[in-house]
Design an enzyme around this catalytic site. Sequence first.
Site, PDB file in Angstrom:
ATOM      1  N   LYS A  65       0.843  -0.965  -0.068  1.00  0.00           N
ATOM      2  CA  LYS A  65       0.176   0.031  -0.068  1.00  0.00           C
ATOM      3  C   LYS A  65       0.864   1.181  -0.032  1.00  0.00           C
ATOM      4  CE  LYS A  65      -3.980  -2.450   1.836  1.00  0.00           C
ATOM      5  NZ  LYS A  65      -4.527  -2.838   3.191  1.00  0.00           N
ATOM      6  N   GLN A 109      -5.075  -1.998   9.320  1.00  0.00           N
ATOM      7  CA  GLN A 109      -5.004  -3.113   8.640  1.00  0.00           C
ATOM      8  C   GLN A 109      -5.546  -4.318   9.632  1.00  0.00           C
ATOM      9  OE1 GLN A 109      -3.567  -3.860   5.831  1.00  0.00           O
ATOM     10  NE2 GLN A 109      -4.175  -5.784   5.820  1.00  0.00           N
ATOM     11  N   ASP A 132     -11.279   2.678   4.132  1.00  0.00           N
ATOM     12  CA  ASP A 132     -11.807   1.339   3.867  1.00  0.00           C
ATOM     13  C   ASP A 132     -13.510   1.349   3.837  1.00  0.00           C
ATOM     14  OD1 ASP A 132      -9.912  -0.641   3.392  1.00  0.00           O
ATOM     15  OD2 ASP A 132      -9.398  -0.763   5.704  1.00  0.00           O
TER      16      ASP A 132
END
Length: 308
Positions: A65, A109, A132
């Site tokens: 990422k 994460q 997200d």
Amino acid sequence: MTEKLLHAATAEAAKVIDGRAFSGRMVDEIAIHVSELAHSEGIVPGLAVVLVGEDPASQVYVRNKGIKCRAAGMRSFEHKLSAECSQAELLTLIDRLNSDPTVHGILVQLPLPSHLDTEIVINSIEPAKDVDGFHAVNVGRLATGQAALVPCTPLGCLMLLRAQLGSLAGLEAVIVGRSNIVGKPMAQLLLRENCTATIVHSQSRDIASICRRADILVAAVGRPEMISGDWIKPGAVVIDVGINRLEREGVAKLVGDVVFDQAKSIASAITPVPGGVGPMTIACLLANTLTACRRIHGLPDSRAFAAR
Ligand code: NDP
């Protein structure tokens, strides 16, 4: 046009949708938008990724990422906390990132170590920075048709479907799996596109016959090759989200939730595993970071990337 596309390919092998190439073009395009934003407004989008613990797969995802983020001209901030960190410590970090003006996107994460409450952690992220799209506010906005940040994997699937089919209106879509990360937001997005959307899950009856109705079949189960060719309607577009690690004849292999070789001769188009949906997820994370940044600064969405 869509009907023609759905039925044209039934006599031939399906088109294999190249998610790697598509996402590469997307990242290039995002980089152009990022550079324009820097020149016109002096703003550089920034993404903060928080990693708790040392799970090897999560470390790889976080590193990738960061690399992609910098490749698109964005700022990348990595925050690593030990596997034993307390919930208060993690919430304090998120609070700091929420009020940091150089950070426009925050991603924690997952999965988190079991002593941490994932729901509380996700809901402590400022919704405007929740790239997200897992915060309850963004989930609600998506469900009610308001401007939301949309989970990256289903957003990537939608982009591939739009590129393949154009308008999705009126098509019958079946989504296998109802997770908050993939299945449910995928169904919401397809509803927004005016599909007739059905979700099936582990308690559904006669899944095969429901799948056989689908013009669009999205498999997000996490069961290797559960969906065989005879579950697929001739000419359907198949999006295989599943990533399953198998060992065959002593060789490690990644397979999807669909039996690719069977589906290929029945569908009109299909995503491979790997190289289909996977690369789209990270590209959509960058797209969401750009969208979040523009919205935070009161600028209109870049139409190519936002899911409204
Ligand atoms: P979850 O385990 O959270 O959800 C799986 C869903 O599948 C559940 O809703 C479950 O039903 C349903 N299911 C399980 N068994 C069956 C069955 N026999 N018949 C019908 N439905 C079933 O998984 P995720 O949604 O997080 O992920 C799904 C897959 O997608 C995984 O392989 C994952 O690795 C992959 N993935 C890939 C990403 C990418 O970037 N390409 C990103 C995210 C995920 P129930 O709710 O009833 O238990």
